[in-house]
Design a protein around this motif. Sequence first.
Motif, PDB file in Angstrom:
ATOM      1  N   THR A  37       6.044   3.311  -3.030  1.00 13.96           N
ATOM      2  CA  THR A  37       6.951   3.530  -4.163  1.00 13.96           C
ATOM      3  C   THR A  37       7.521   4.942  -4.195  1.00 13.96           C
ATOM      4  O   THR A  37       8.231   5.302  -5.129  1.00 13.96           O
ATOM      5  CB  THR A  37       6.212   3.280  -5.486  1.00 13.96           C
ATOM      6  OG1 THR A  37       5.094   4.183  -5.595  1.00 13.96           O
ATOM      7  CG2 THR A  37       5.707   1.854  -5.565  1.00 13.96           C
ATOM      8  N   SER A  49      12.569  -5.389   3.443  1.00 13.66           N
ATOM      9  CA  SER A  49      12.379  -5.970   2.117  1.00 13.66           C
ATOM     10  C   SER A  49      13.712  -6.480   1.611  1.00 13.66           C
ATOM     11  O   SER A  49      14.698  -5.747   1.614  1.00 13.66           O
ATOM     12  CB  SER A  49      11.798  -4.940   1.144  1.00 13.66           C
ATOM     13  OG  SER A  49      12.702  -3.894   0.901  1.00 13.66           O
ATOM     14  N   PHE A  54       8.920  -2.979  -5.623  1.00 11.35           N
ATOM     15  CA  PHE A  54       7.574  -2.438  -5.473  1.00 11.35           C
ATOM     16  C   PHE A  54       7.302  -1.457  -6.616  1.00 11.35           C
ATOM     17  O   PHE A  54       8.175  -0.673  -6.988  1.00 11.35           O
ATOM     18  CB  PHE A  54       7.430  -1.685  -4.143  1.00 11.35           C
ATOM     19  CG  PHE A  54       7.748  -2.520  -2.931  1.00 11.35           C
ATOM     20  CD1 PHE A  54       6.771  -3.280  -2.328  1.00 11.35           C
ATOM     21  CD2 PHE A  54       9.036  -2.542  -2.398  1.00 11.35           C
ATOM     22  CE1 PHE A  54       7.059  -4.046  -1.204  1.00 11.35           C
ATOM     23  CE2 PHE A  54       9.333  -3.305  -1.282  1.00 11.35           C
ATOM     24  CZ  PHE A  54       8.336  -4.060  -0.674  1.00 11.35           C
ATOM     25  N   LEU A  68      -0.774  -1.560  -5.781  1.00 15.61           N
ATOM     26  CA  LEU A  68       0.641  -1.810  -5.559  1.00 15.61           C
ATOM     27  C   LEU A  68       0.980  -3.224  -6.018  1.00 15.61           C
ATOM     28  O   LEU A  68       0.303  -4.179  -5.647  1.00 15.61           O
ATOM     29  CB  LEU A  68       0.975  -1.649  -4.076  1.00 15.61           C
ATOM     30  CG  LEU A  68       2.413  -2.005  -3.664  1.00 15.61           C
ATOM     31  CD1 LEU A  68       3.400  -0.983  -4.212  1.00 15.61           C
ATOM     32  CD2 LEU A  68       2.532  -2.104  -2.145  1.00 15.61           C
ATOM     33  N   ILE A  70       3.934  -6.153  -5.948  1.00 20.13           N
ATOM     34  CA  ILE A  70       5.148  -6.606  -5.262  1.00 20.13           C
ATOM     35  C   ILE A  70       5.677  -7.812  -6.032  1.00 20.13           C
ATOM     36  O   ILE A  70       4.926  -8.757  -6.309  1.00 20.13           O
ATOM     37  CB  ILE A  70       4.849  -6.996  -3.805  1.00 20.13           C
ATOM     38  CG1 ILE A  70       4.120  -5.866  -3.076  1.00 20.13           C
ATOM     39  CG2 ILE A  70       6.137  -7.364  -3.066  1.00 20.13           C
ATOM     40  CD1 ILE A  70       3.648  -6.235  -1.676  1.00 20.13           C
TER      41      ILE A  70
END
Length: 602
Positions: A37, A49, A54, A68, A70
């Motif tokens: 991030t 991605s 994120f 984290l 997602i």
Amino acid sequence: MRLGFHIHILVIYILSTGAVYSQTIEQFYDLHFKTVTQGYGGGLWVSESHNTSFALDSTQLIEGKYPLKIFPSPTTQYAFYEGMPSEELGKKMHYTLTQTILLPPYNDGSICNISLNCMNPATPLKLRIKGLDVDERPAHIDSVTIQNDSWASSTISFLMSEIEALEITIEYCGEKKWDQAWWLSDISIDIDNINIGQRLVMPIVKENEIECKTIKKESVIPLSFSDSSTLLNIKDWKNKKIIALGESTHGSQKIKEACYQFLKHLVLNENCKAILLERPIDMCMTWDLYTQGIISENYEEDLKQQLQCAFDDSQSLFEFIKWIRIYNEKAENKVHIFGIDNVFHYESGAFIASYFIALLQEKDIKEYLQKVKNKEYSGIAMLIKKDPVLTVLDDKAIDYLLFVLEQYADAYSQSLGEYYIQRDYNMWKRAKTIMRIYSSDSDKMAVYAHTNHIDKVSYSRGSQPSFGSYMNKDIKDQYFVVTFQVGKGTYTQDESHIHSQTIVDSLKNPLYHSLEYTCLAIGTPYFYCLTSKLVEPPYLLRIVPRASKNKNHFVFCSLPKRFDAFVFIKDSYPLNTITKYPSYNIGTYIGQKRRKIESLLK
């Protein structure tokens, strides 16, 4: 064998203290996903991605750290998937997190356990492990599909032999659903029940303590910035069609000086007739008019403004372009300069308009500019084919101009995501077209780009093939690749992302198994060497992408597999002449050209 090779580094690990280098393997490779991030491009992990966001989840605390999270992006982000219609892309979600970790010493037959602590109740993800040998060949491949309703560790176990590095990949590719999310806490790596994450990652301490085991001093060709005749000692390009020069960072002035020295040598001594740059295809068109003497020196100020739109030393590049113009004044077969990078997808024809304004000198130009403004590129092609004013261009130049207009039409027919992800493929196709139009059997061409692009295998990270991998498959041993590396010093970098201000950053000390570590031991400040001359291959190479300040710049790779040769420069310095905000200059230049177009259309 693996243990014997690493006995020296084991001694360093035992004798070292945190004061020498405070980062552990866990910290250095971000096994807690903290950098995902931070800053531009997904930190150390994210290689791809699409339609993915994120964030660190502050509502949970796992072993004292925020995990984290997602989740689907609230805005549609397009990407290219072969065979998939553009209207379907917004329904898809895809992310790939990848990290390649050089292993410390171990005994053959050791058991390795790799565990991912995660929670993903709605949708499974895949954990893939690839053990790489010294030539980057897979020595072990394994994977597991994970779906945990609550926090849990999922583990892959295997026996270790001939594995020098681990490539760890976490990925998902499927439907974009708003109720899906993944939480990742950490990756742990145990070898024979010892967590290697706590091992220290070691740089060199003093230059006079460096051992050189991988290169014999007699194998290198010493070079001199003040005496270009030293390059005549390089005899490796005789039967090559394309010589690619890769800069490991765009921000080193010494690499720029070395590459321009090599390019001049190729023109003067190796029958190089075209220079292909990692610059927008449309931006370089006016540059080529200038080198051919078709437009006068009155356009130099406009060229200098264009050069300030790029992350580059604008003065060095301008001096090189002017050097080609001076060379061409007496040359029987002139040298051309081309851009092979994507057109500026967002700038509405400013550079193609600059080209026509310079070429036609504001005469009979209204119809051209109106079509540029309206993005009617096929209409411009029709004008060119019947316009007697353009007889100043030969048939090859007309052919190439029509090709560039096709590139504009292609760019504006795609989404920005589609267009960007095909970047290296597009670069290769443009280089092939230039070869078709301009190259004779005896001519050579030079490519000057970032090392990640000219690499013969692929990117050091990410799944998209590189320009060099396409070229290597296409013309095989006629493609010759040289990467330019620096040992220590400073360089120019983006502060946080590619649209932020430029700053001066310090290069991190070379790690023990890096090429840069070995080259410093040679004691020669500037030299050339074939990768085939390496006695024992170093495992790591410094690669510095844009917007990667404070990140790990040392990547695992097989140098002989990716490059034919390398140039080493001991000391690096930041770019001499670069604006604080190159992206701001792009906007300023585009605005000026739009106003110029409007004034000429009145």
